[in-house]
Design an enzyme around this catalytic site. Sequence first.
Site, PDB file in Angstrom:
ATOM      1  N   ASP A 207     -58.253 -57.831 -48.433  1.00  0.00           N
ATOM      2  CA  ASP A 207     -58.575 -57.695 -49.909  1.00  0.00           C
ATOM      3  C   ASP A 207     -58.425 -57.089 -50.592  1.00  0.00           C
ATOM      4  OD1 ASP A 207     -60.845 -57.643 -51.464  1.00  0.00           O
ATOM      5  OD2 ASP A 207     -62.155 -57.272 -49.928  1.00  0.00           O
TER       6      ASP A 207
ATOM      7  N   LYS B  39     -62.728 -57.895 -58.824  1.00  0.00           N
ATOM      8  CA  LYS B  39     -63.091 -57.408 -60.050  1.00  0.00           C
ATOM      9  C   LYS B  39     -61.729 -57.542 -61.513  1.00  0.00           C
ATOM     10  CE  LYS B  39     -65.091 -54.257 -57.490  1.00  0.00           C
ATOM     11  NZ  LYS B  39     -64.900 -54.047 -56.135  1.00  0.00           N
TER      12      LYS B  39
ATOM     13  N   PHE C 290     -64.672 -52.120 -47.095  1.00  0.00           N
ATOM     14  CA  PHE C 290     -66.042 -53.868 -47.612  1.00  0.00           C
ATOM     15  C   PHE C 290     -65.831 -54.433 -48.165  1.00  0.00           C
ATOM     16  CE2 PHE C 290     -68.104 -54.064 -51.608  1.00  0.00           C
ATOM     17  CZ  PHE C 290     -69.229 -53.737 -51.290  1.00  0.00           C
TER      18      PHE C 290
HETATM   19  C1  LIG Z   1     -65.795 -55.124 -55.348  1.00  0.00           C
HETATM   20  C2  LIG Z   1     -65.676 -55.507 -53.693  1.00  0.00           C
HETATM   21  C3  LIG Z   1     -65.867 -56.626 -53.327  1.00  0.00           C
HETATM   22  C4  LIG Z   1     -67.004 -57.482 -53.610  1.00  0.00           C
HETATM   23  O1  LIG Z   1     -66.927 -58.021 -54.779  1.00  0.00           O
HETATM   24  P1  LIG Z   1     -68.125 -58.349 -55.259  1.00  0.00           P
HETATM   25  O2  LIG Z   1     -67.978 -59.195 -56.664  1.00  0.00           O
HETATM   26  O3  LIG Z   1     -69.485 -57.348 -55.556  1.00  0.00           O
HETATM   27  O4  LIG Z   1     -69.066 -59.683 -54.627  1.00  0.00           O
HETATM   28  C5  LIG Z   1     -65.232 -57.391 -52.292  1.00  0.00           C
HETATM   29  N1  LIG Z   1     -64.319 -55.836 -51.982  1.00  0.00           N
HETATM   30  C6  LIG Z   1     -63.620 -55.502 -52.139  1.00  0.00           C
HETATM   31  C7  LIG Z   1     -62.321 -54.333 -51.173  1.00  0.00           C
HETATM   32  C8  LIG Z   1     -64.380 -54.949 -53.110  1.00  0.00           C
HETATM   33  O5  LIG Z   1     -63.869 -53.318 -53.947  1.00  0.00           O
END
Ligand SMILES: *Cc1c(COP(=O)(O)O)cnc(C)c1O
Length: 393
Positions: free
Chosen positions: A215, A244, A128
């Site tokens: 990420d 986050k 994701f």
């Molecule tokens: C939550 C998340 C995103 C997206 O972040 P947003 O602030 O919602 O755009 C991208 N990568 C990972 C691994 C995430 O957990």
Amino acid sequence: MSDSLMKTYSPQDIEFEHGQGAWLWDKHGKKYLDALCGIAVTGLGHNYPAVTEAVARQAGLLIHTSNLYMITQQRRLAEKLIRLSAMDRVFFSNSGAEANEAAIKLARLYGHQQGIENPTIVTTHNSFHGRTLATLSATGNPKIQAGFEPLVGGFIHVPYNDIPAIEGLAESKNNIVAIMVEPIQGEGGINIPADDYLASLRMLCDRQGWLLILDEIQTGLGRSGKWFSFQHCGITPDVMTLAKGLANGVPIGACLAKAAAAEVFQPGNHGSTFGGNPLACAAASAVIDSIEEHDLVNRAMELGERIRNGLELGLRDNRLVVEIRNQGLLIGIELEQPCAELVNRGLAQGILLNVTASRVIRLLPPLILSNDEADAIVEKIVGLITSTIRVAA
Ligand SMILES: *Cc1c(COP(=O)(O)O)cnc(C)c1O
């Protein structure tokens, strides 16, 4: 139900009025233990004094100017992140998806600078990376992509935790510029790869001249028991994204880069109106200072072990449980059947949890838990799973 909002979410009929530490209160005065933190956001819990003060103080000075001018709070935050991560430069955005957009643009530009015409980024199934067009195209989940075709090109998906699959691509493709992965797949179900996965990716990238993009939006900022999850593996990425947990709920994202990757963007290549504004940066600096001051990175490791041991003990004879896995306070309990109903049953019992990948209970509790609060999470989760009825396959 209100019909004034687009139907992107179907929220619970619960509204929280205030929070303190690991606890939330709804408008009827009912108290809930927050084992989710707004999905890995409020790592310091709610109403954390140093963050509340930093936001209030900065709001009284300046909320926004522009990246056309110097922003000291931004530089100060960048220097802290660089010191902790051993990266070289930072670009600030307002969200995780935007941080990943920056990383994707950086990788493409890096490729073009080397004469690669259709730069391609390798990402993984069940990943994701966000909901913007480029990041949902990078995301390895057809449910998130469905209906938004044509997708952004230039991504190849391979199975997660599968080095041979990428080695195969290295032989057949000459336009790959980067590999982009989560050190642990969060939305995908707290999937923890083999101990040597990231190190193998690092070696492959070094050999091929590819960028390793991590990420760390969900795994970063101490939650994993290290400042960044990659630090469990003794490697450094070329690019890392954060969001986050960075400012405990004030919107911010960051794309960090090292060495050659840090020199790719030049004036005019990328930008953001709000990104790196004084308010968000002041909040994020307070978060980092607080985590350091109270050694919450090691505490996350300790709490993760405590919760995991408690769950293993409480669930040891439970035939519904396939596996309990964690790295620090990224905790997944995989059941052998779908368990979405546990979210509502949890709320009734006064605990916030999440179910992802249909049958994985995901716990992302705050780093400031007391031992008693950690034990209370264990007790509630064990109770919920123990009272779950096994459905015949
Ligand atoms: C939550 C998340 C995103 C997206 O972040 P947003 O602030 O919602 O755009 C991208 N990568 C990972 C691994 C995430 O957990």
